[in-house]
Design a protein around this motif. Sequence first.
Motif, PDB file in Angstrom:
ATOM      1  N   HIS A   1     -36.377 -35.147  17.323  1.00 52.61           N
ATOM      2  CA  HIS A   1     -35.154 -35.188  16.523  1.00 52.61           C
ATOM      3  C   HIS A   1     -33.925 -35.325  17.417  1.00 52.61           C
TER       4      HIS A   1
ATOM      5  N   GLU B   1     -35.636 -32.114   8.445  1.00 53.76           N
ATOM      6  CA  GLU B   1     -35.205 -33.270   7.660  1.00 53.76           C
ATOM      7  C   GLU B   1     -35.671 -34.560   8.327  1.00 53.76           C
ATOM      8  N   THR B   2     -35.599 -34.581   9.660  1.00 54.01           N
ATOM      9  CA  THR B   2     -36.108 -35.743  10.396  1.00 54.01           C
ATOM     10  C   THR B   2     -37.620 -35.858  10.229  1.00 54.01           C
TER      11      THR B   2
ATOM     12  N   ILE C   1     -39.313 -35.051   7.657  1.00 54.53           N
ATOM     13  CA  ILE C   1     -39.567 -35.631   6.339  1.00 54.53           C
ATOM     14  C   ILE C   1     -39.426 -37.148   6.403  1.00 54.53           C
ATOM     15  N   ARG C   2     -38.353 -37.607   7.042  1.00 54.88           N
ATOM     16  CA  ARG C   2     -38.109 -39.049   7.121  1.00 54.88           C
ATOM     17  C   ARG C   2     -39.176 -39.772   7.931  1.00 54.88           C
ATOM     18  N   LEU C   3     -39.748 -39.054   8.909  1.00 57.51           N
ATOM     19  CA  LEU C   3     -40.789 -39.662   9.737  1.00 57.51           C
ATOM     20  C   LEU C   3     -42.189 -39.505   9.141  1.00 57.51           C
TER      21      LEU C   3
ATOM     22  N   ASN D   1     -38.658 -29.413   3.425  1.00 58.99           N
ATOM     23  CA  ASN D   1     -37.962 -28.679   4.483  1.00 58.99           C
ATOM     24  C   ASN D   1     -38.111 -27.186   4.228  1.00 58.99           C
TER      25      ASN D   1
END
Length: 327
Positions: free
Chosen positions: A23, A92-93, A95-97, A103
């Motif tokens: 991150h 949060e990162t 989740i995006r990855l 979270n």
Amino acid sequence: MAEAVVYAHTQNARTVAQVLTEHVDLLVKPTSQTIRNYRNMIEDHIQPHIGGVAVTQLDIRHLTGWVRAMQEKKLAPKTIRNVHGLISAGMETAIRLGYRPDNPCRGVALPTTEHAEDKEQFLTWDEWELLYRNLNPLWQPLALFLVMSGARFGEATAVKVGDFAQVRADGGVTWVVRINKSWKRDGANAYYIAQPKTASSKRSVSIPPMVVEALKPAMEGVSGDTLVFRTSTGGRVAQKYLWNAWQEAMEKARAEDPTFHKTPRLHDLRHTSASWGLQGGLSLYEVARRLGHSSTATTERVYAHLMHSSHTKGAAVFGKMGKQLEA
């Protein structure tokens, strides 16, 4: 927590520390000093406790245990919140990855940062004058600039001669100072001047002529790129020097006036500046702009109780409405 660490090891799963490191590596805007601080947070406060937990297994139990561990380490509530903020941003990162669907940091109870000793202290004009005349004359111009501009110390000491200008306003001429930079530290802990993080921090602040008069000796005969507040070699003024002089001034002030019991910090000059503005009739929006707040929400939370005129106006308005209803 041990089971989650074993799981991460046996399943070769990505750990919390690995994801947080990833991150930080993906961040674009932070300065090198901020990146350094984040990596220190991971190493000192996360890796020894939940760093080895598989990111897919991290839950509220791990995070609550982590908060308690930080409290046992005697970390300040603000520090715990800052580190938790990094963990949350890292999740949060994640989740995006595609590492996990949610979270787990959301809703975790954190220690309050409100303490009686941390409350803002506002000086009256008489209290300010008492401290000012007991302050070493060498530091009076800087203290005067801080209380009259509402600037942060790092902003004030980054102001250059060329940042001052006269502008026409309301049929007259007013002095303004452009506050658009601040001192920061790089990855090697060295200081440098850079733009502030937010656009709202860039602002022009009007100042009374008395401030310009006090600064004239430092501004005359030098280039516009010269620091207004500078050391004998032209470099950055460290806050500790003004703070030492400020503490001496407080001791002298208390000796002169035994009824003076306040212990204002240097940052309280910024609070005092805001309080004078509000009590003098400036709106929340105007004070927020002077302070460089992105919205009036912060300004209102800290200073709204000082707006005595608004209370009077409110009482008058609602009293008038009441009479109309009675009629």
